[in-house]
Scaffold this motif. Structure first.
Motif, short mmCIF file in Angstrom:
data_model
loop_
_atom_site.label_atom_id
_atom_site.label_comp_id
_atom_site.label_asym_id
_atom_site.label_seq_id
_atom_site.Cartn_x
_atom_site.Cartn_y
_atom_site.Cartn_z
N ILE A 40 -1.29 -4.00 -8.66
CA ILE A 40 -1.69 -3.98 -7.24
C ILE A 40 -2.47 -2.71 -6.91
CG2 ILE A 40 0.45 -2.94 -6.33
CD1 ILE A 40 -1.58 -5.77 -4.67
N ASP A 41 -2.11 -1.59 -7.56
CA ASP A 41 -2.87 -0.35 -7.35
C ASP A 41 -4.28 -0.48 -7.89
OD1 ASP A 41 -0.60 0.85 -6.27
OD2 ASP A 41 0.05 1.64 -8.21
N ARG A 42 -4.43 -1.11 -9.05
CA ARG A 42 -5.76 -1.30 -9.63
C ARG A 42 -6.61 -2.20 -8.74
NH1 ARG A 42 -2.63 -1.47 -14.63
NH2 ARG A 42 -2.65 -3.75 -14.52
N GLU A 43 -6.00 -3.24 -8.17
CA GLU A 43 -6.74 -4.12 -7.26
C GLU A 43 -7.23 -3.34 -6.05
OE1 GLU A 43 -6.27 -8.24 -4.69
OE2 GLU A 43 -4.67 -7.65 -6.03
N ARG A 44 -6.38 -2.52 -5.48
CA ARG A 44 -6.77 -1.73 -4.31
C ARG A 44 -7.88 -0.74 -4.66
NH1 ARG A 44 -4.84 -5.53 -2.61
NH2 ARG A 44 -2.88 -5.74 -1.54
N ARG A 45 -7.79 -0.14 -5.84
CA ARG A 45 -8.84 0.81 -6.24
C ARG A 45 -10.18 0.10 -6.43
NH1 ARG A 45 -4.34 3.48 -9.29
NH2 ARG A 45 -3.94 5.35 -8.07
N LEU A 46 -10.14 -1.10 -7.00
CA LEU A 46 -11.38 -1.87 -7.12
C LEU A 46 -11.92 -2.23 -5.74
CD1 LEU A 46 -10.60 -4.24 -10.14
CD2 LEU A 46 -12.08 -2.22 -10.11
N GLN A 47 -11.04 -2.62 -4.84
CA GLN A 47 -11.48 -2.92 -3.48
C GLN A 47 -12.12 -1.68 -2.84
OE1 GLN A 47 -7.90 -4.52 -1.72
NE2 GLN A 47 -8.60 -6.62 -2.01
N ASN A 48 -11.56 -0.51 -3.09
CA ASN A 48 -12.12 0.71 -2.53
C ASN A 48 -13.55 0.95 -3.02
OD1 ASN A 48 -10.00 1.39 -0.87
ND2 ASN A 48 -8.99 2.67 -2.40
N ILE A 49 -13.83 0.60 -4.28
CA ILE A 49 -15.20 0.71 -4.79
C ILE A 49 -16.12 -0.16 -3.94
CG2 ILE A 49 -16.69 0.09 -6.74
CD1 ILE A 49 -14.33 0.95 -8.58
N GLY A 50 -15.68 -1.39 -3.65
CA GLY A 50 -16.48 -2.30 -2.83
C GLY A 50 -16.60 -1.84 -1.39
N ILE A 51 -15.52 -1.32 -0.84
CA ILE A 51 -15.54 -0.84 0.55
C ILE A 51 -16.58 0.27 0.71
CG2 ILE A 51 -14.19 0.45 2.26
CD1 ILE A 51 -11.74 -1.25 1.27
N ARG A 52 -16.62 1.18 -0.26
CA ARG A 52 -17.59 2.29 -0.17
C ARG A 52 -19.03 1.80 -0.24
NH1 ARG A 52 -13.65 4.68 -3.49
NH2 ARG A 52 -14.93 4.39 -5.35
N ARG A 53 -19.25 0.62 -0.81
CA ARG A 53 -20.61 0.10 -0.96
C ARG A 53 -20.92 -1.05 0.00
NH1 ARG A 53 -18.66 2.37 -5.18
NH2 ARG A 53 -19.95 3.49 -6.66
#
Length: 143
Positions: A97-110
């Motif tokens: 779940i932490d990895r999913e959130r970190r990947l989402q954060n990459i998308g959020i920043r872009r």
């Protein structure tokens, strides 16, 4: 990282989803295709300019890219899908779940939308939610 871009002009909403190793199963690919198609259709029905951002990372490093696995991505005058590819060698630590959130954060920043919804591709959003967002009642917190 690389990006495959096809965007509506100035999206009001960006929906950001992680697409990792687990999402490469046949059942999950079917669900992801349904999520993309229904979301794009709802955006067009409600005339809601949005982008769907999939952050693609195959941690095993032996899978095909999301763009190949998913086939043609839905796009209409109100919604398009953008894939951001993160190399499998890039370390994303933590529990799943932490990895999913970190990947989402990459998308959020872009993300290009005025507002961002971090979501999973396993749940289809109701038409009422799209209708409400399409009224453009979302506001930035001014606190």
């Amino acid at each position: 990282m690389s990006e495959h871009v096809a965007l509506p002009s100035t999206p009001y909403l960006s929906i950001v989803c992680a697409f990792g190793h687990a999402q490469r199963s046949d059942a999950w690919l079917k669900q992801t295709r349904a999520f993309l198609a229904v979301t794009a259709w709802q955006a067009e029905q409600h005339r809601l300019p949005l982008e769907i951002v999939l952050v693609d990372r195959d941690s095993a490093g032996n899978g095909a890219p999301a763009s190949e696995l998913l086939g043609g991505l839905p796009c209409n005058p109100f919604a398009c899908t953008r894939i951001i590819s993160v190399p499998g060698s890039e370390v994303v630590r933590g529990k799943p779940i932490d990895r999913e959130r970190r990947l989402q954060n990459i998308g959020i920043r872009r993300a290009h939308g005025a507002f961002v919804l971090a979501a999973g591709t396993d749940i289809l959003r109701g038409t009422e939610l799209f209708a409400q967002i399409a009224r453009r009642t979302l506001r930035e917190d001014e606190a």
